[in-house]
Motif scaffolding. Structure first.
Motif, mmCIF file in Angstrom:
data_model
loop_
_atom_site.group_PDB
_atom_site.id
_atom_site.type_symbol
_atom_site.label_atom_id
_atom_site.label_comp_id
_atom_site.label_asym_id
_atom_site.label_seq_id
_atom_site.Cartn_x
_atom_site.Cartn_y
_atom_site.Cartn_z
ATOM 1 N N ASN A 138 2.931 -28.172 16.308
ATOM 2 C CA ASN A 138 4.182 -28.378 15.300
ATOM 3 C C ASN A 138 3.485 -26.621 14.980
ATOM 4 N N ASP A 139 3.492 -25.901 15.775
ATOM 5 C CA ASP A 139 2.974 -23.910 14.745
ATOM 6 C C ASP A 139 1.800 -24.271 14.224
ATOM 7 N N ALA A 140 1.580 -25.246 13.638
ATOM 8 C CA ALA A 140 0.038 -25.188 13.301
ATOM 9 C C ALA A 140 -1.190 -23.909 13.426
ATOM 10 N N VAL A 141 -1.759 -23.752 12.771
ATOM 11 C CA VAL A 141 -2.640 -22.790 12.382
ATOM 12 C C VAL A 141 -4.616 -23.739 12.307
ATOM 13 N N ASN A 142 -4.898 -23.175 12.837
ATOM 14 C CA ASN A 142 -6.428 -23.698 13.068
ATOM 15 C C ASN A 142 -7.298 -22.367 11.221
ATOM 16 N N ILE A 143 -7.607 -23.541 10.548
ATOM 17 C CA ILE A 143 -7.993 -22.833 8.763
ATOM 18 C C ILE A 143 -10.131 -22.785 8.811
ATOM 19 N N ALA A 144 -9.910 -23.483 9.721
ATOM 20 C CA ALA A 144 -11.727 -23.793 10.072
ATOM 21 C C ALA A 144 -12.071 -22.926 10.936
ATOM 22 N N ASN A 151 -17.939 -9.260 6.006
ATOM 23 C CA ASN A 151 -16.853 -8.991 5.290
ATOM 24 C C ASN A 151 -17.369 -10.315 4.374
ATOM 25 N N PRO A 152 -17.997 -10.225 3.093
ATOM 26 C CA PRO A 152 -17.708 -11.881 2.613
ATOM 27 C C PRO A 152 -16.603 -11.835 2.112
ATOM 28 N N GLY A 153 -16.402 -13.349 2.565
ATOM 29 C CA GLY A 153 -15.046 -14.078 2.199
ATOM 30 C C GLY A 153 -13.774 -14.117 2.942
ATOM 31 N N GLN A 154 -13.907 -13.044 3.998
ATOM 32 C CA GLN A 154 -13.241 -13.170 5.077
ATOM 33 C C GLN A 154 -13.789 -13.772 6.350
ATOM 34 N N PHE A 155 -12.431 -14.329 7.123
ATOM 35 C CA PHE A 155 -13.387 -14.926 8.171
ATOM 36 C C PHE A 155 -12.780 -14.334 9.765
ATOM 37 N N THR A 156 -13.572 -14.522 10.543
ATOM 38 C CA THR A 156 -13.108 -14.527 11.817
ATOM 39 C C THR A 156 -12.099 -14.995 12.652
ATOM 40 N N ASN A 157 -11.240 -14.720 13.834
ATOM 41 C CA ASN A 157 -10.513 -15.461 14.534
ATOM 42 C C ASN A 157 -11.029 -16.787 15.350
ATOM 43 N N THR A 158 -12.881 -16.870 14.876
ATOM 44 C CA THR A 158 -13.599 -18.087 15.767
ATOM 45 C C THR A 158 -12.545 -19.282 15.079
ATOM 46 N N PRO A 159 -12.771 -20.262 15.901
ATOM 47 C CA PRO A 159 -12.703 -22.067 15.755
ATOM 48 C C PRO A 159 -14.281 -22.185 15.376
ATOM 49 N N VAL A 160 -14.425 -22.928 14.177
ATOM 50 C CA VAL A 160 -15.950 -23.544 14.036
ATOM 51 C C VAL A 160 -16.489 -24.708 15.134
ATOM 52 N N ALA A 161 -17.810 -24.360 15.216
ATOM 53 C CA ALA A 161 -18.255 -25.187 16.545
ATOM 54 C C ALA A 161 -19.654 -25.146 16.502
ATOM 55 N N VAL A 162 -19.966 -26.207 16.837
ATOM 56 C CA VAL A 162 -21.817 -26.116 17.480
ATOM 57 C C VAL A 162 -21.799 -24.802 17.786
ATOM 58 N N ASN A 163 -21.583 -24.195 18.771
ATOM 59 C CA ASN A 163 -21.772 -22.922 18.984
ATOM 60 C C ASN A 163 -21.409 -21.574 18.698
ATOM 61 N N THR A 164 -20.854 -21.796 17.718
ATOM 62 C CA THR A 164 -19.977 -20.454 17.349
ATOM 63 C C THR A 164 -20.198 -20.672 15.552
ATOM 64 N N ILE A 165 -21.492 -21.655 15.261
ATOM 65 C CA ILE A 165 -22.454 -21.040 13.953
ATOM 66 C C ILE A 165 -24.028 -20.973 14.411
ATOM 67 N N ASN A 166 -24.655 -22.218 15.489
ATOM 68 C CA ASN A 166 -25.591 -21.536 15.955
ATOM 69 C C ASN A 166 -26.017 -20.275 16.707
ATOM 70 N N ASP A 167 -26.813 -19.837 16.474
ATOM 71 C CA ASP A 167 -27.142 -18.370 16.590
ATOM 72 C C ASP A 167 -27.693 -18.193 18.439
ATOM 73 N N GLY A 168 -27.950 -19.703 19.060
ATOM 74 C CA GLY A 168 -28.403 -19.570 20.138
ATOM 75 C C GLY A 168 -28.794 -20.378 20.717
ATOM 76 N N GLU A 169 -29.461 -20.477 19.474
ATOM 77 C CA GLU A 169 -31.346 -21.294 19.918
ATOM 78 C C GLU A 169 -31.688 -22.851 19.374
ATOM 79 N N ASP A 170 -31.852 -23.434 20.652
ATOM 80 C CA ASP A 170 -32.176 -25.279 19.959
ATOM 81 C C ASP A 170 -33.241 -24.838 19.327
ATOM 82 N N ILE A 171 -32.944 -25.859 17.962
ATOM 83 C CA ILE A 171 -33.953 -25.836 16.649
ATOM 84 C C ILE A 171 -34.447 -27.305 17.000
ATOM 85 N N ASP A 172 -35.892 -27.570 17.519
ATOM 86 C CA ASP A 172 -36.280 -28.906 17.405
ATOM 87 C C ASP A 172 -37.545 -29.158 16.440
#
Length: 172
Positions: A138-144, A151-172
Motif C-alpha cells: 500500500n505504498d507504506a513507509v516504516n517509521i520504526a 543527530n539526536p531527534g533524527q533517525f537512520t533508514n535502518t529498521p528496528v530489530a534485535v541486531n540493529t539495536i544490540n551492538d553485536g554482543e551476547d549479554i548473558d
C-alpha cells in the motif's frame, strides 16, 4: 482506542493477526517503560498475573509465518530469513492536526540470548495513506527506525530489530 491513541485522532477498522495472548493492555505506572499505559504486542505471548507463567506455555508463539513487509525490512539489513510468530495490529486513523506522534518501546527475549544468530526479532510500524510513497504494501513507509546516534531527534533508514539495536554482543 483510548489507550493506543490520544486526543485528536479518530481510529477505526481495527484488526489483528496472531493469537489471543499476543495483544494486550499494560499499565506502566510503576515501571521504567517511559509512559503510563499502552498496548503490548508480543510474538511469544503475554503472561498476565492471573496465569501460571512458570509453565512456559505462554511462550509458544503465534504460529503465524510470513509477512511481506517485515521480510522486506529484514532484507534492508541484509538478512534473508523467514518471519515467524507474527503478531500484527492494523487500524485506520485520521489525525485532526498536521502532525502526530507514536511512542513505543521495542523489547525482545532474543536480545540477550540470540544476538547475531538466525533469530532476529524485528518491529515494523508501517504507515500508509495519501501522499505517502514507500516501498512496502500500500505504498507504506516504516517509521520504526533506529535513532541516529550522531543527530539526536533524527533517525537512520535502518529498521528496528534485535541486531540493529544490540551492538553485536551476547549479554548473558
Amino acid at each position: 482506542t483510548n489507550v493506543l491513541l490520544g486526543d485528536g485522532i479518530v481510529a477505526s477498522n481495527f484488526s489483528s493477526v496472531g493469537f489471543a495472548n499476543g495483544i494486550g493492555y499494560f499499565d506502566g505506572n510503576a515501571s521504567n517503560i517511559g509512559f503510563d499505559e499502552g498496548v503490548i504486542l508480543s510474538t511469544g505471548g503475554i503472561c498476565f498475573p492471573a496465569q501460571n507463567c512458570d509453565d512456559g506455555t505462554w511462550e509458544t508463539g503465534s504460529g503465524i509465518a510470513g509477512d511481506g513487509d517485515l521480510e522486506l525490512a529484514l532484507n534492508q539489513i541484509n538478512l534473508d530469513w523467514n518471519v515467524n510468530n507474527v503478531t500484527i495490529l492494523e487500524f485506520d486513523f485520521i489525525a485532526e492536526s498536521e502532525s502526530m506522534a507514536f511512542k513505543y518501546v521495542f523489547a525482545s527475549a532474543e536480545y540477550t540470548t540470540f544476538t547475531c544468530t538466525q533469530y532476529n526479532d524485528i518491529f515494523g510500524f508501517f504507515l500508509s495513506g495519501p501522499d505517502i510513497n514507500g516501498i512496502y504494501a500500500n505504498d507504506a513507509v516504516n517509521i520504526a527506525l533506529v535513532p541516529d546516534p550522531d543527530n539526536p531527534g533524527q533517525f537512520t533508514n535502518t529498521p528496528v530489530a534485535v541486531n540493529t539495536i544490540n551492538d553485536g554482543e551476547d549479554i548473558d
